[in-house]
Design an enzyme around this catalytic site. Structure first.
Site, PDB file in Angstrom:
ATOM      1  N   PRO A 181       0.790  -1.238   0.000  1.00  0.00           N
ATOM      2  CA  PRO A 181       0.000   0.000   0.000  1.00  0.00           C
ATOM      3  C   PRO A 181       0.821   1.287   0.000  1.00  0.00           C
ATOM      4  O   PRO A 181       0.252   2.363   0.141  1.00  0.00           O
ATOM      5  CB  PRO A 181      -0.786  -0.114   1.305  1.00  0.00           C
ATOM      6  CG  PRO A 181       0.125  -0.854   2.226  1.00  0.00           C
ATOM      7  CD  PRO A 181       0.940  -1.792   1.354  1.00  0.00           C
ATOM      8  N   CYS A 182       2.141   1.199  -0.187  1.00  0.00           N
ATOM      9  CA  CYS A 182       2.930   2.416   0.041  1.00  0.00           C
ATOM     10  C   CYS A 182       2.607   3.532  -0.949  1.00  0.00           C
ATOM     11  O   CYS A 182       2.802   4.704  -0.643  1.00  0.00           O
ATOM     12  CB  CYS A 182       4.418   2.112   0.049  1.00  0.00           C
ATOM     13  SG  CYS A 182       5.028   1.312  -1.420  1.00  0.00           S
TER      14      CYS A 182
END
Lengths: 231, 371
Positions: A181-182
């Site tokens: 999810p970065c």
């Protein structure tokens, strides 16, 4: 003013309570418009800690027992649900649909579970998924990657916004695959900060998960019902 | 203002190592007599798979044919390789066992329980992903980690691999992951530790950029009561441990945010009523103000529940839980720090190199509660 964000200063993230609202709205729409015989999304409560106050009910969305077809062959991004009562991996059962048998290399049926979990670190939804044979044996990542749509590997390779990793499911204590999810908050900001929302200075977080999944779903071959995008 | 060598506490953490006595699992012994156990020192900040090159020679000749898929086990519990070795030890050995007797397997990886590990590379990527997560928690993005040059990335990983604090501080300073909210450490150090150097050493704490601190909390729920740690029941399943990955939000300008405040925000259920840590709290409230210059505090260092982070504000305290539960043990990097220590000091000195503070907690819940 509680139902949206100030689009000028919004950083693309959600709070955990906003996630819950967006998740329930997403599931409701999916379940209303889903006509592809896929299962329904449902809200699962996290295993409760004995010392947690009763009202602190955290949860996640789950879609389970999904059959991802052989994408590399004819039907590039279709999916169907085979449900729980499917025959074993041996493929000997007469009840099985012949078409599916052919497409799944004739010997194995792979099922998938998808969970949408809120990350307190990244403040965005995260897709966790796992694949397994119908006898429950988990699939290694190599096999899972073969099940993914043919354009997904390319999509992941070319874009920098996410990649598949194997991590522990935050609530289930077991290894799952996840789309990292970065980069999520950044592309969500781009996706939802449209001209219209800028004009209104609002971003509707109720639609957050619909927009998010319309992108994320492509990677794992789950297509969002078209009607969901227009409501 | 030379901060390149690290604080005294950081040096202790980095030099910390656990003596391991590693046995080859009997099912993989093909020689008579079986190979003797391997004795190695495992760095606290390291990870178990990184020891494999060191221990493989001990067991190589005894192994059955096949491909290595190495995993470790303690009293039947498969050990999660992505948790730092020191944290595993703190969590699983209530009463420290030295040497720590572990069992190694080179075959039969329990893929349904542990995420796959292909040696050093897997550990490195898990480390980098954690570092990215920490950077995101602190800065709201992970650009600094993503944009690291290849050589810096290699250098950073090597510093962890070789447990080289100086090299680590040099590379990681480029990531600009300074933790906020530690303006009290300077005072704390100079007042309490009476160390002239320490005021300089904690200078990296001045810049206040954020109030979010990356924390990984491991909570072991114990049903039986015990007086001595050696009587604490053995952890035989990961399901008995609640893993909480929730940033701590530092609030309250001008007053000291302590470890107690941090723990309160993570486990608000235990602080509904002045109960279990009551003694410690009053001790803190009484003792602190004398030791620390009072003008540094806008108010008493003992914060009320209203001061705890955003997340906990949503809670309504339920007293019935806290009356029956208690925190038996809180351990960070092998020590049981006093809860009145400024949280910023704890983070800056006791965090692991991926910028997460790992906290192990034993809590007792008298009656077994079925979930």
């Amino acid at each position: 003013m509680e139902e949206g964000f100030d689009s000028l200063n919004w950083d693309g993230t959600l709070s955990s309570s906003e996630f819950r609202i967006a998740a329930l709205a997403f599931a409701e729409k999916w379940n209303r418009f889903n006509s592809t015989s896929l299962p329904q999304w449902s809200w699962s409560l996290c295993p409760k800690h004995p010392w947690t106050a009763a009202h602190e009910a955290e949860g996640y969305l789950s879609l389970e027992n999904v059959f991802l077809r052989e994408f590399s062959e004819e039907n590039d991004d279709e999916v169907s649900d085979v449900g729980k009562e499917q025959p074993s991996c041996s493929g000997q059962d007469d009840a099985i649909d012949g078409a599916i048998l052919v497409q799944s290399r004739g010997d194995e049926i792979h099922l998938y579970d998808f969970h949408i979990v809120y990350s307190l670190s990244y403040r965005v939804p995260v897709l966790y998924f796992r694949g397994y044979c119908s006898d429950g044996q988990p699939l290694a990542l190599d096999y899972i990657e073969k099940d993914l749509p043919s354009n997904s590997a390319k999509l992941l390779m070319e874009s920098k916004w996410t990649f598949i990793t194997q991590e522990e499911h935050p609530f289930l204590n077991r290894p799952w695959c996840t789309l990292h999810p970065c980069g999520t908050s950044e592309w969500m900001k781009l996706l939802l900060s449209t001209d219209a929302s800028r004009a209104q200075h609002r971003v509707e977080f109720e639609n957050y998960l619909v927009s998010w999944f319309s992108v994320i779903g492509q990677v794992v071959g789950l297509r969002i019902p078209f009607e969901m995008l227009n409501t | 203002m030379d901060n390149s060598k690290g604080t005294e506490a950081q040096k202790y953490v980095w030099e910390g190592a656990i003596p391991l006595q590693i046995h080859l699992h009997e099912s993989e012994v093909t020689t008579l007599p079986p190979p003797p156990p391997a004795l190695v020192l495992a760095p606290r900040i390291g990870y178990l798979p990184l020891l494999v090159p060191q221990i493989k020679p001990f067991f190589n000749s005894a192994l059955p044919p096949g491909v290595d898929t190495v995993w470790f086990e303690y009293k039947g519990l498969p050990l999660k390789w992505y948790i730092p070795t020191g944290v595993l030890f703190d969590l699983l050995c209530a009463e420290p066992e030295r040497p720590w007797n572990l069992t190694v397997h080179f075959r039969g990886y329990p893929a349904n329980v542990l995420t796959p590990c292909e040696g050093e590379d897997s550990v490195k990527w898990s480390f980098i992903n954690s570092l990215k997560e920490a950077a995101y928690v602190i800065n709201g993005n992970c650009k600094n980690v993503m944009n690291m040059s290849q050589s810096d990335q290699v250098e950073l990983w090597r510093s962890v691999l070789n447990v080289n604090l100086e090299a680590y501080l040099w590379v990681s300073s480029k990531l600009k992951l300074g933790i906020a909210g530690d303006e009290f450490s300077v005072k704390w150090n100079s007042c309490v530790l009476k160390s002239q150097q320490s005021a300089v050493e904690t200078d990296n704490t001045g810049s206040v950029k954020t109030g979010r601190i990356p924390v990984r909390l491991y909570v072991y729920n114990v049903n039986e009561d015990f007086d001595d740690l050696e009587d604490a029941p053995q952890i035989d399943s990961w399901d008995k441990i609640s893993y909480i990955n929730r940033p701590v939000e530092i609030h309250g300008e001008g007053k000291c945010f302590t470890l107690l405040d941090a723990v309160k925000s993570l486990l608000p259920e235990f602080f509904a009523e002045p109960s279990l840590t009551n003694e410690e709290i009053s001790e803190v409230a009484g003792g602190d103000e004398q030791r620390l210059p009072s003008e540094e505090y806008g108010s008493s260092p003992r914060t009320t529940t209203a001061d705890v982070g955003e997340t906990s504000c949503e809670h309504v305290w339920s007293s019935d839980v806290s009356d029956t539960t208690e925190i038996k043990l809180l351990r960070i990097q092998g020590i049981e720090p006093k809860l009145e220590i400024p949280f910023g000091w704890v983070v800056n000195n006791l965090m692991n190199p991926e910028h997460f503070l790992h906290i192990c907690v034993y809590v007792r819940i008298p009656e077994p509660i079925t979930i």
